[in-house]
Design a protein around this motif. Structure first.
Motif, mmCIF file in Angstrom:
data_model
loop_
_atom_site.group_PDB
_atom_site.id
_atom_site.type_symbol
_atom_site.label_atom_id
_atom_site.label_comp_id
_atom_site.label_asym_id
_atom_site.label_seq_id
_atom_site.Cartn_x
_atom_site.Cartn_y
_atom_site.Cartn_z
ATOM 1 N N ASN A 15 0.799 -1.233 0.000
ATOM 2 C CA ASN A 15 0.000 0.000 0.000
ATOM 3 C C ASN A 15 0.828 1.278 0.000
ATOM 4 O OD1 ASN A 15 -2.554 -1.328 -0.013
ATOM 5 N ND2 ASN A 15 -2.245 -1.780 2.157
ATOM 6 N N GLU A 16 2.068 1.208 -0.462
ATOM 7 C CA GLU A 16 2.945 2.384 -0.515
ATOM 8 C C GLU A 16 3.502 2.525 -1.929
ATOM 9 O OE1 GLU A 16 6.372 4.391 2.216
ATOM 10 O OE2 GLU A 16 6.241 2.221 2.228
ATOM 11 N N ILE A 17 3.437 3.760 -2.458
ATOM 12 C CA ILE A 17 3.985 4.025 -3.790
ATOM 13 C C ILE A 17 5.505 3.916 -3.711
ATOM 14 C CG2 ILE A 17 4.265 5.762 -5.619
ATOM 15 C CD1 ILE A 17 1.437 4.728 -5.433
ATOM 16 N N VAL A 18 6.095 3.137 -4.630
ATOM 17 C CA VAL A 18 7.545 3.010 -4.721
ATOM 18 C C VAL A 18 7.962 3.120 -6.183
ATOM 19 C CG1 VAL A 18 7.744 1.569 -2.650
ATOM 20 C CG2 VAL A 18 7.527 0.493 -4.890
ATOM 21 N N THR A 19 9.219 3.447 -6.383
ATOM 22 C CA THR A 19 9.805 3.477 -7.712
ATOM 23 C C THR A 19 10.911 2.439 -7.751
ATOM 24 O OG1 THR A 19 9.297 5.821 -7.955
ATOM 25 C CG2 THR A 19 10.971 4.929 -9.423
ATOM 26 N N VAL A 20 10.883 1.597 -8.779
ATOM 27 C CA VAL A 20 11.871 0.531 -8.932
ATOM 28 C C VAL A 20 12.736 0.872 -10.142
ATOM 29 C CG1 VAL A 20 12.224 -1.949 -9.218
ATOM 30 C CG2 VAL A 20 10.176 -1.117 -8.030
ATOM 31 N N VAL A 21 14.048 0.829 -9.947
ATOM 32 C CA VAL A 21 15.000 1.094 -11.018
ATOM 33 C C VAL A 21 15.760 -0.198 -11.306
ATOM 34 C CG1 VAL A 21 17.026 2.425 -11.728
ATOM 35 C CG2 VAL A 21 15.250 3.505 -10.323
ATOM 36 N N TYR A 22 15.724 -0.625 -12.563
ATOM 37 C CA TYR A 22 16.460 -1.795 -13.019
ATOM 38 C C TYR A 22 17.601 -1.295 -13.902
ATOM 39 C CZ TYR A 22 11.946 -4.000 -11.936
ATOM 40 O OH TYR A 22 10.779 -4.419 -11.328
ATOM 41 N N GLY A 23 18.826 -1.606 -13.552
ATOM 42 C CA GLY A 23 19.965 -1.162 -14.341
ATOM 43 C C GLY A 23 20.645 -2.313 -15.057
ATOM 44 N N HIS A 24 21.354 -1.994 -16.130
ATOM 45 C CA HIS A 24 22.104 -2.947 -16.953
ATOM 46 C C HIS A 24 21.171 -3.806 -17.800
ATOM 47 C CE1 HIS A 24 25.439 -1.557 -14.638
ATOM 48 N NE2 HIS A 24 25.002 -2.127 -13.529
ATOM 49 N N MET A 25 20.127 -3.172 -18.324
ATOM 50 C CA MET A 25 19.129 -3.868 -19.131
ATOM 51 C C MET A 25 19.394 -3.676 -20.626
ATOM 52 S SD MET A 25 17.411 -5.020 -16.604
ATOM 53 C CE MET A 25 16.084 -5.820 -17.466
ATOM 54 N N ARG A 26 18.912 -4.613 -21.426
ATOM 55 C CA ARG A 26 18.970 -4.494 -22.883
ATOM 56 C C ARG A 26 17.728 -3.720 -23.314
ATOM 57 N NH1 ARG A 26 19.676 -9.892 -25.515
ATOM 58 N NH2 ARG A 26 21.763 -9.506 -24.743
ATOM 59 N N LEU A 27 17.893 -2.457 -23.635
ATOM 60 C CA LEU A 27 16.741 -1.604 -23.937
ATOM 61 C C LEU A 27 15.917 -2.114 -25.114
ATOM 62 C CD1 LEU A 27 18.282 1.932 -23.304
ATOM 63 C CD2 LEU A 27 16.909 0.513 -21.764
ATOM 64 N N SER A 28 16.564 -2.728 -26.091
ATOM 65 C CA SER A 28 15.830 -3.231 -27.258
ATOM 66 C C SER A 28 14.926 -4.415 -26.908
ATOM 67 C CB SER A 28 16.801 -3.634 -28.367
ATOM 68 O OG SER A 28 17.631 -4.707 -27.933
ATOM 69 N N SER A 29 15.090 -4.983 -25.711
ATOM 70 C CA SER A 29 14.287 -6.148 -25.321
ATOM 71 C C SER A 29 13.040 -5.783 -24.526
ATOM 72 C CB SER A 29 15.134 -7.116 -24.486
ATOM 73 O OG SER A 29 15.332 -6.604 -23.175
ATOM 74 N N ILE A 30 12.846 -4.506 -24.211
ATOM 75 C CA ILE A 30 11.730 -4.104 -23.357
ATOM 76 C C ILE A 30 10.405 -4.416 -24.045
ATOM 77 C CG2 ILE A 30 10.584 -2.171 -22.205
ATOM 78 C CD1 ILE A 30 13.366 -0.914 -21.925
ATOM 79 N N LYS A 31 9.570 -5.182 -23.340
ATOM 80 C CA LYS A 31 8.276 -5.599 -23.882
ATOM 81 C C LYS A 31 7.133 -4.699 -23.425
ATOM 82 C CE LYS A 31 9.801 -10.379 -23.866
ATOM 83 N NZ LYS A 31 9.632 -11.702 -23.268
ATOM 84 N N ALA A 32 7.311 -4.004 -22.317
ATOM 85 C CA ALA A 32 6.256 -3.158 -21.756
ATOM 86 C C ALA A 32 6.304 -1.767 -22.384
ATOM 87 C CB ALA A 32 6.423 -3.048 -20.245
ATOM 88 N N VAL A 33 5.161 -1.087 -22.367
ATOM 89 C CA VAL A 33 5.094 0.296 -22.834
ATOM 90 C C VAL A 33 4.692 1.182 -21.658
ATOM 91 C CG1 VAL A 33 4.553 -0.317 -25.222
ATOM 92 C CG2 VAL A 33 2.705 0.042 -23.596
ATOM 93 N N VAL A 34 5.006 2.449 -21.762
ATOM 94 C CA VAL A 34 4.684 3.401 -20.693
ATOM 95 C C VAL A 34 3.197 3.345 -20.394
ATOM 96 C CG1 VAL A 34 4.638 5.836 -20.053
ATOM 97 C CG2 VAL A 34 6.617 4.907 -21.270
ATOM 98 N N GLY A 35 2.874 3.224 -19.111
ATOM 99 C CA GLY A 35 1.485 3.175 -18.667
ATOM 100 C C GLY A 35 0.896 1.779 -18.593
#
Length: 96
Positions: A15-35
């Protein structure tokens, strides 16, 4: 610098808003879209290739930061434990 490819996710944990940062990722592999809403355990990206710009020249590994609030805060390494007051220990969430 220092994170290579970065993915940022805003979510609610205990029940708490958090921000998660993932580093060292392959940007071309991202399957999700903003929102888009992700489900727990859903694969959304791959780790970057070791010793490349995706990992900022480092070995293949994940840099994971979880902090309270919705501010995007890519702090990296800090000098003192007191600077981590708003950060969440992932071991607590994963029962490690």
């Amino acid at each position: 610098t220092g994170y290579g490819g970065v993915v940022v996710e805003k979510c609610t944990i205990n029940n708490e808003i958090v921000t998660v940062v993932y580093g060292h990722m392959r940007l071309s592999s991202i399957k999700a879209v903003v929102g888009e809403e992700l489900k727990a355990g859903e694969e959304f990206a791959l780790l970057g290739t070791g010793f490349s710009t995706e990992t900022d020249g480092e070995r293949k590994h994940l840099h994971l930061d979880i902090h309270k609030g919705s501010e995007i805060n890519i702090k990296g390494y800090v000098q003192s434990r007191s600077e981590l007051g708003d950060w969440v220990d992932p071991k607590v969430l994963l029962d490690l």
